[in-house]
Design a protein around this motif. Sequence first.
Motif, short mmCIF file in Angstrom:
data_model
loop_
_atom_site.label_atom_id
_atom_site.label_comp_id
_atom_site.label_asym_id
_atom_site.label_seq_id
_atom_site.Cartn_x
_atom_site.Cartn_y
_atom_site.Cartn_z
N VAL A 183 0.88 -1.17 0.00
CA VAL A 183 0.00 0.00 0.00
C VAL A 183 0.91 1.22 0.00
N GLY A 184 0.47 2.28 -0.66
CA GLY A 184 1.29 3.49 -0.74
C GLY A 184 2.33 3.38 -1.83
N GLN A 185 3.41 4.15 -1.67
CA GLN A 185 4.39 4.24 -2.76
C GLN A 185 5.56 3.29 -2.58
N ASN A 186 6.16 2.92 -3.71
CA ASN A 186 7.36 2.07 -3.65
C ASN A 186 8.60 2.93 -3.85
N GLU A 187 9.77 2.29 -3.71
CA GLU A 187 11.02 3.06 -3.77
C GLU A 187 11.20 3.78 -5.10
N ALA A 188 10.92 3.08 -6.20
CA ALA A 188 11.13 3.68 -7.53
C ALA A 188 10.26 4.92 -7.70
N MET A 215 9.59 -10.97 3.52
CA MET A 215 10.02 -9.86 4.36
C MET A 215 8.93 -8.78 4.42
N VAL A 216 9.08 -7.91 5.41
CA VAL A 216 8.24 -6.70 5.48
C VAL A 216 9.16 -5.51 5.27
N LYS A 217 8.69 -4.54 4.52
CA LYS A 217 9.51 -3.36 4.22
C LYS A 217 8.68 -2.09 4.37
N PHE A 218 9.19 -1.14 5.14
CA PHE A 218 8.56 0.18 5.27
C PHE A 218 9.38 1.20 4.51
N VAL A 219 8.72 2.13 3.85
CA VAL A 219 9.41 3.33 3.38
C VAL A 219 8.71 4.51 4.04
N ARG A 276 6.90 9.91 8.64
CA ARG A 276 5.55 9.53 8.22
C ARG A 276 5.65 8.37 7.21
N ILE A 277 4.81 7.37 7.38
CA ILE A 277 4.85 6.21 6.49
C ILE A 277 4.40 6.61 5.08
N LEU A 278 5.19 6.21 4.09
CA LEU A 278 4.85 6.52 2.69
C LEU A 278 4.42 5.27 1.93
N GLY A 279 4.93 4.12 2.36
CA GLY A 279 4.57 2.88 1.68
C GLY A 279 4.94 1.68 2.53
N ILE A 280 4.19 0.59 2.36
CA ILE A 280 4.49 -0.66 3.07
C ILE A 280 4.41 -1.79 2.05
N HIS A 281 5.43 -2.63 2.05
CA HIS A 281 5.54 -3.68 1.03
C HIS A 281 5.86 -5.00 1.73
N ILE A 282 5.02 -5.99 1.51
CA ILE A 282 5.21 -7.26 2.21
C ILE A 282 5.21 -8.41 1.22
N VAL A 283 6.16 -9.31 1.37
CA VAL A 283 6.05 -10.61 0.71
C VAL A 283 6.19 -11.63 1.82
N GLY A 284 5.17 -12.45 1.98
CA GLY A 284 5.24 -13.40 3.09
C GLY A 284 3.89 -14.02 3.36
N PRO A 285 3.89 -15.04 4.24
CA PRO A 285 2.64 -15.70 4.57
C PRO A 285 1.65 -14.70 5.16
N ASN A 286 0.41 -14.72 4.70
CA ASN A 286 -0.65 -13.85 5.23
C ASN A 286 -0.44 -12.36 4.97
N ALA A 287 0.41 -12.03 3.99
CA ALA A 287 0.67 -10.61 3.70
C ALA A 287 -0.63 -9.88 3.40
N GLY A 288 -1.57 -10.57 2.74
CA GLY A 288 -2.83 -9.94 2.34
C GLY A 288 -3.69 -9.52 3.52
N ILE A 303 -1.65 -6.46 5.46
CA ILE A 303 -1.61 -5.13 4.84
C ILE A 303 -2.76 -4.25 5.32
N ALA A 304 -3.81 -4.87 5.89
CA ALA A 304 -4.92 -4.06 6.42
C ALA A 304 -4.41 -3.13 7.52
N GLU A 305 -3.48 -3.64 8.34
CA GLU A 305 -2.92 -2.81 9.40
C GLU A 305 -2.10 -1.66 8.79
N GLY A 306 -1.37 -2.00 7.73
CA GLY A 306 -0.57 -0.98 7.05
C GLY A 306 -1.45 0.09 6.42
N THR A 307 -2.57 -0.34 5.85
CA THR A 307 -3.47 0.61 5.19
C THR A 307 -4.08 1.56 6.21
#
Length: 471
Positions: free
Chosen positions: A365-370, A401-405, A412-424, A427-431
Amino acid sequence: ATPTEEKDLVIVGGGVAGYVAAIKAGQEGLKVACIEKRGSLGGTCLNVGCIPSKSLLNNSHLYHQILHDTKNRGIEVGDVKLNLEQMMKAKDTSVSGLTKGIEFLFKKNNVEYIKGTGAFADEHTIAVNLVDGGETSVRGKNIFIATGSESTPFPGLEIDEKKVITSTGAIALKEVPKKMVVIGGGIIGLEMGSVWSRLGSEVTVVEFLGQIGGPGMDAEISKNIQKTLGKQGMKFMLNTKVTQGDDSGETVKLDVEASKGGKAQTLDADVVLVAIGRRPYTAGLGLDNIGLETDNRGRLVIDSEYRTKIPHIRVIGDCTFGPMLAHKAEEEAVAAVEFLTKNYGHVNYNAIPSVMYTHPEVAWVGQNEAELKEAGVKYKVGTFPFSANSRAKTNLDTDGMVKFVADAETDRILGIHIVGPNAGEMIAEGTLALEYGASTEDVGRTSHAHPTLAEAFKEAAMATYGKAIHY
Ligand code: FAD
Ligand code: NAD
């Protein structure tokens, strides 16, 4: 029933956008009708999209796990057999239960359901060709267009949904193909490719770009999931384009070469899945009759209140701007009805999560590094691997992994990126954090139950403003 009276709102399309708007409008006391042509409600998502694909993803994952991942857990299984027909039946049961559920909700909220194909006769009237034969028409003070999208065809390959398929064929194959080639390594390619790979197909994904996952996926996360899917047996040809296809023989032949030009080769497949994106669907809607046009990508043009240039006609969901996601369509449906009844409505397009339901899942959710680099925003990054998370370790499911930018100065959180079990789910918490404008320190100082996968989320936040404890 034949509609007689003028409605406050007529909705063309009973997909997620259309049916949610219909229910919401009914709840708000509007007289509402919803026209749907496929004979069942729920649109792409419930009938041939989100729901059937997730059923197959869930059950194919179970099958694959029982085949390959039980012994080390102390579970000895005997003969494991795939009963594809039954797996498809289980999928159909989930679909029909949910689509019928919407019919019930229509009744409960006084929504008139018209089964047929709608087209504009004039700015206030929709002419309907009824599914059961015959015609009718319905007038609306307001009209919502919610006609959705269709898969983009690949020039030169004719879709027969057997040998050359879209996602619709991919959720209904009668047998496991020996070799499957997927054109397009976006979400559909990877989800449906995963299903058939787990069931025994040799799957090769051909992707034009240098990374898989489609638009929005963070490059580091994309590499991570590609590695894991590779271990599961999927093959990837990146930076590769299909130049032409030949489906005249028993198998399908695809000529491919490097995107920037290079050595050509021919791939041979029993089934080719075309998954190069979806495009808005407005065919047969009679837009010409009312002078509405689409942009160069087929999208109906709207303002910030979902209005076309004819203000009482609004557009929501896949057939207009924004990501083609069910939950985006749902948010727009509620907001568009609120504009009608309350004069305000709101969707935060910066906080719409994306989830890819492979195993492990990918969610962001939010923006990625690129994207942040391109926008010239100074940011900091914090990560935490699931291999250091106690619950992932007990589950023997530690890839990812979990990654915050976060903003380098304000945190302030700009983006959260997860690859992992139950990531879907995670991400509700991240949103929520993004929606509330949280900092990574806000998340890092929030107690998370132990032992849970969500602790990896907390520790990645801690690693962004300080240090994680367990890594
Ligand atoms: P649609 O769901 O396409 O509904 C439009 C409806 O309008 C259709 O039922 C159509 O028959 C009807 N219609 C069109 N023209 C007319 C007419 N003239 N008269 C009457 N009716 C008409 N999104 C997610 O968020 N999560 C997922 O996991 C996910 N998985 C997906 C998997 C697949 C394989 C696919 C293809 C899509 C997936 N999506 C997913 C995307 C999601 O399905 C769409 O974003 C969502 O369905 C959009 O809703 P909509 O109402 O705008 O359009
Ligand atoms: P996509 O846009 O996600 O991915 C298409 C991919 O195909 C891209 O990576 C693109 O670079 C590649 N591509 C395009 N042309 C190509 C070519 N000629 N040769 C090789 N590669 C090519 O589209 P999709 O996977 O078809 O999905 C369509 C839509 O459905 C998306 O908007 C997606 O959000 C939605 N969807 C969502 C979910 C989900 O939320 N879990 C699941 C399925 C579909």
